[in-house]
Scaffold this active site. Structure first.
Site, PDB file in Angstrom:
ATOM      1  N   LYS A  15       0.876  -1.288   0.042  1.00  0.00           N
ATOM      2  CA  LYS A  15      -0.149  -0.052  -0.066  1.00  0.00           C
ATOM      3  C   LYS A  15       0.944   1.171  -0.268  1.00  0.00           C
ATOM      4  O   LYS A  15       0.490   2.382  -0.619  1.00  0.00           O
ATOM      5  CB  LYS A  15      -1.032   0.077   1.277  1.00  0.00           C
ATOM      6  CG  LYS A  15      -2.175  -1.071   1.141  1.00  0.00           C
ATOM      7  CD  LYS A  15      -3.414  -0.759   2.034  1.00  0.00           C
ATOM      8  CE  LYS A  15      -4.367  -1.673   1.797  1.00  0.00           C
ATOM      9  NZ  LYS A  15      -5.247  -1.453   2.709  1.00  0.00           N
ATOM     10  N   LYS A  64      -4.370 -10.105  -6.586  1.00  0.00           N
ATOM     11  CA  LYS A  64      -5.217 -10.313  -5.827  1.00  0.00           C
ATOM     12  C   LYS A  64      -6.409  -9.584  -6.555  1.00  0.00           C
ATOM     13  O   LYS A  64      -6.328  -8.407  -6.767  1.00  0.00           O
ATOM     14  CB  LYS A  64      -5.240 -10.056  -4.519  1.00  0.00           C
ATOM     15  CG  LYS A  64      -6.192 -10.261  -3.390  1.00  0.00           C
ATOM     16  CD  LYS A  64      -5.969  -9.718  -2.045  1.00  0.00           C
ATOM     17  CE  LYS A  64      -6.045  -8.048  -2.110  1.00  0.00           C
ATOM     18  NZ  LYS A  64      -6.269  -7.284  -0.750  1.00  0.00           N
ATOM     19  N   LYS A 110     -11.085  -4.401  -4.384  1.00  0.00           N
ATOM     20  CA  LYS A 110     -12.351  -3.476  -4.896  1.00  0.00           C
ATOM     21  C   LYS A 110     -11.596  -2.103  -4.929  1.00  0.00           C
ATOM     22  O   LYS A 110     -12.425  -1.244  -5.624  1.00  0.00           O
ATOM     23  CB  LYS A 110     -13.196  -3.599  -3.637  1.00  0.00           C
ATOM     24  CG  LYS A 110     -12.761  -2.997  -2.169  1.00  0.00           C
ATOM     25  CD  LYS A 110     -13.865  -3.211  -0.969  1.00  0.00           C
ATOM     26  CE  LYS A 110     -13.605  -3.238   0.639  1.00  0.00           C
ATOM     27  NZ  LYS A 110     -12.488  -3.770   0.876  1.00  0.00           N
TER      28      LYS A 110
HETATM   29  P1  TYM Z   1     -10.622  -6.278   3.490  1.00  0.00           P
HETATM   30  O1  TYM Z   1     -11.731  -4.956   3.539  1.00  0.00           O
HETATM   31  O2  TYM Z   1      -9.375  -5.943   2.264  1.00  0.00           O
HETATM   32  O3  TYM Z   1     -11.247  -7.566   2.745  1.00  0.00           O
HETATM   33  C1  TYM Z   1     -12.225  -8.112   3.612  1.00  0.00           C
HETATM   34  C2  TYM Z   1     -11.941  -9.614   3.687  1.00  0.00           C
HETATM   35  O4  TYM Z   1     -12.034  -9.897   2.450  1.00  0.00           O
HETATM   36  C3  TYM Z   1     -11.213 -10.989   2.059  1.00  0.00           C
HETATM   37  N1  TYM Z   1     -10.732 -10.604   0.843  1.00  0.00           N
HETATM   38  C4  TYM Z   1     -10.460 -11.752  -0.053  1.00  0.00           C
HETATM   39  N2  TYM Z   1     -10.280 -12.944   0.115  1.00  0.00           N
HETATM   40  C5  TYM Z   1     -10.003 -13.713  -1.111  1.00  0.00           C
HETATM   41  N3  TYM Z   1      -9.842 -13.212  -2.241  1.00  0.00           N
HETATM   42  C6  TYM Z   1      -9.705 -11.975  -2.389  1.00  0.00           C
HETATM   43  N4  TYM Z   1      -9.334 -11.435  -3.531  1.00  0.00           N
HETATM   44  C7  TYM Z   1     -10.175 -11.082  -1.165  1.00  0.00           C
HETATM   45  N5  TYM Z   1     -10.198  -9.851  -1.227  1.00  0.00           N
HETATM   46  C8  TYM Z   1     -10.471  -9.557   0.230  1.00  0.00           C
HETATM   47  C9  TYM Z   1     -10.039 -10.272   3.017  1.00  0.00           C
HETATM   48  O5  TYM Z   1      -8.920 -11.288   3.485  1.00  0.00           O
HETATM   49  C10 TYM Z   1     -10.870 -10.037   4.288  1.00  0.00           C
HETATM   50  O6  TYM Z   1     -10.916 -11.013   5.042  1.00  0.00           O
HETATM   51  N6  TYM Z   1      -7.659  -5.635   7.304  1.00  0.00           N
HETATM   52  C11 TYM Z   1      -8.792  -6.167   7.048  1.00  0.00           C
HETATM   53  C12 TYM Z   1     -10.021  -5.804   7.719  1.00  0.00           C
HETATM   54  C13 TYM Z   1     -10.071  -5.774   8.992  1.00  0.00           C
HETATM   55  C14 TYM Z   1     -10.210  -7.191   9.876  1.00  0.00           C
HETATM   56  C15 TYM Z   1     -10.053  -6.765  11.183  1.00  0.00           C
HETATM   57  C16 TYM Z   1     -10.409  -8.202   9.346  1.00  0.00           C
HETATM   58  C17 TYM Z   1      -9.804  -5.009   9.969  1.00  0.00           C
HETATM   59  N7  TYM Z   1      -9.961  -5.396  11.317  1.00  0.00           N
HETATM   60  C18 TYM Z   1      -9.990  -7.537  12.323  1.00  0.00           C
HETATM   61  C19 TYM Z   1     -10.265  -9.345  10.650  1.00  0.00           C
HETATM   62  C20 TYM Z   1     -10.265  -8.942  11.608  1.00  0.00           C
HETATM   63  C21 TYM Z   1      -8.982  -5.742   5.275  1.00  0.00           C
HETATM   64  O7  TYM Z   1      -8.384  -4.851   4.940  1.00  0.00           O
HETATM   65  O8  TYM Z   1      -9.864  -6.531   4.609  1.00  0.00           O
END
Ligand code: TYM
Length: 329
Positions: free
Chosen positions: A113, A195, A198
């Site tokens: 990032k 990956k 969004k």
């Molecule tokens: P975020 O918002 O990027 O994504 C949310 C969840 O979706 C999963 N994910 C994917 N899984 C498979 N293939 C993909 N292409 C893909 N894109 C996204 C992510 O692994 C995630 O589980 N840091 C985290 C959010 C967060 C969080 C937490 C998660 C903040 N605090 C505490 C768990 C526990 C994030 O940016 O997710």
């Protein structure tokens, strides 16, 4: 015995993708039958990258509506916005004093990032995983269902919790990551070595849950594959392997059975079938999302109720932590 607990979160930085659905939210829904769950729209995390205020507010509400539309019942699960529960930010500060810069320097997501946002490598982006650890530890979560890209952050959370407990006693529950065997890393349709995300600028890379069935089928037709024309799962065929993974998740079939099903088919027919399976699966969720978004008052009430319950639970942990550290109580 009390029920085991799940915490997971998703950023309100855009419309959820097929990746976040298959890697995370679909498992939240499956696991929610057995666990006591909190699912959080992590809007504090979202501002580590500059956001337009109106868009952030819109995506926040839309994300909450998606979670409900995808089957997370707000009567059974605690659904809320991270910014509505100040304990997240407070515990995050405390944990900053137990996380090492050496650890944060190693975080892959920070490196990726910061390379993408060279003009805004802010301190929040750097300490992002500490806030994530606070999210999880506040609620004494046993299990954290996430996609593969979050594995390193959950490991760090475990390390911080273990370090804290070693000094102060058994305060935090050490959580386990739940990473699904299939679908943990859905790749971009245009660049299958990256990956699906969004925030990708190329809309053809990504299937958004809001896409119409036609748009979904078109995106799969355009998906980048290879010139070999055999539907086989292999490291040398990242595009086809990604499509096989998506098809397997959507149909509940094993990868080997999907390969057999398309053994005599060309890529054109295979891509069409994957697109149709996805379009068909997602259509009801899209309708349900539109229905939920038509009553913002009700959506805000759900969030307020969720935040109240989350805050009560968070307060218990925070009080224990503060007492352990030695603040005047
Ligand atoms: P975020 O918002 O990027 O994504 C949310 C969840 O979706 C999963 N994910 C994917 N899984 C498979 N293939 C993909 N292409 C893909 N894109 C996204 C992510 O692994 C995630 O589980 N840091 C985290 C959010 C967060 C969080 C937490 C998660 C903040 N605090 C505490 C768990 C526990 C994030 O940016 O997710």
């Amino acid at each position: 015995m009390t029920q085991k607990r799940i915490f997971s979160g998703i950023q309100s930085t855009g419309i959820p993708t097929l990746g976040s659905f298959l890697g995370a939210i679909s498992n939240w829904e499956k696991l929610s039958a057995e666990y006591d769950c909190l699912f959080c729209v992590v809007d504090l995390h979202a501002i580590t990258v500059r956001q337009n205020p109106e868009t952030l507010r819109k995506y926040g509400r839309e994300m909450l509506a998606w979670l409900i539309a995808l089957g997370l019942n707000p009567e059974k699960n605690i659904l809320y916005y991270q910014s509505h529960v100040p304990a997240h930010a407070e515990l995050s500060w405390l944990l900053n004093c137990f996380a090492y810069m050496g650890e944060l320097n190693r975080m892959t997501q920070f490196k990726v990032k910061s390379a993408k946002n060279e003009e805004n490598i802010n301190v929040g982006l750097y300490s992002y995983p500490v806030l994530q650890a606070a999210d999880i530890l506040l609620y004494r979560a046993d299990l954290v269902p996430v996609g593969e890209d979050q594995r390193q952050h959950i490991e760090l959370c475990r390390d911080i919790a273990g370090r804290f407990n070693k000094i102060y006693g058994d305060i935090f529950t050490i959580p386990e990551a739940y990473i699904p065997p299939v679908g943990a890393k859905i790749m971009s349709l245009q660049n299958p070595t990256e990956k699906m995300s969004k925030s990708d600028e190329n809309v053809n890379s990504c299937v958004y849950l809001s896409d119409s069935p036609d748009a979904i089928i078109k995106k799969f037709k355009r998906a980048v594959t290879d010139s070999d024309n055999t539907v086989k799962f292999s490291q040398e065929k990242p595009g086809i392997s990604n499509l096989l993974t998506i098809y397997a998740c959507m149909t509940g079939k094993k990868i080997a059975d999907c390969e057999a099903e398309f053994a005599d088919a060309g890529y054109g027919a295979f891509k069409q079938a994957v697109g149709e399976a996805v379009a068909q699966n997602l259509a009801p969720y899209r309708d349900e999302h539109a229905r939920i978004m038509s009553d913002i008052g009700e959506l805000d009430a759900i969030a307020a109720k969720g935040a109240k319950k989350a805050a009560e639970s968070a307060a218990e942990t925070l009080a224990k932590v503060k007492k352990a550290i030695g603040f005047v109580v």
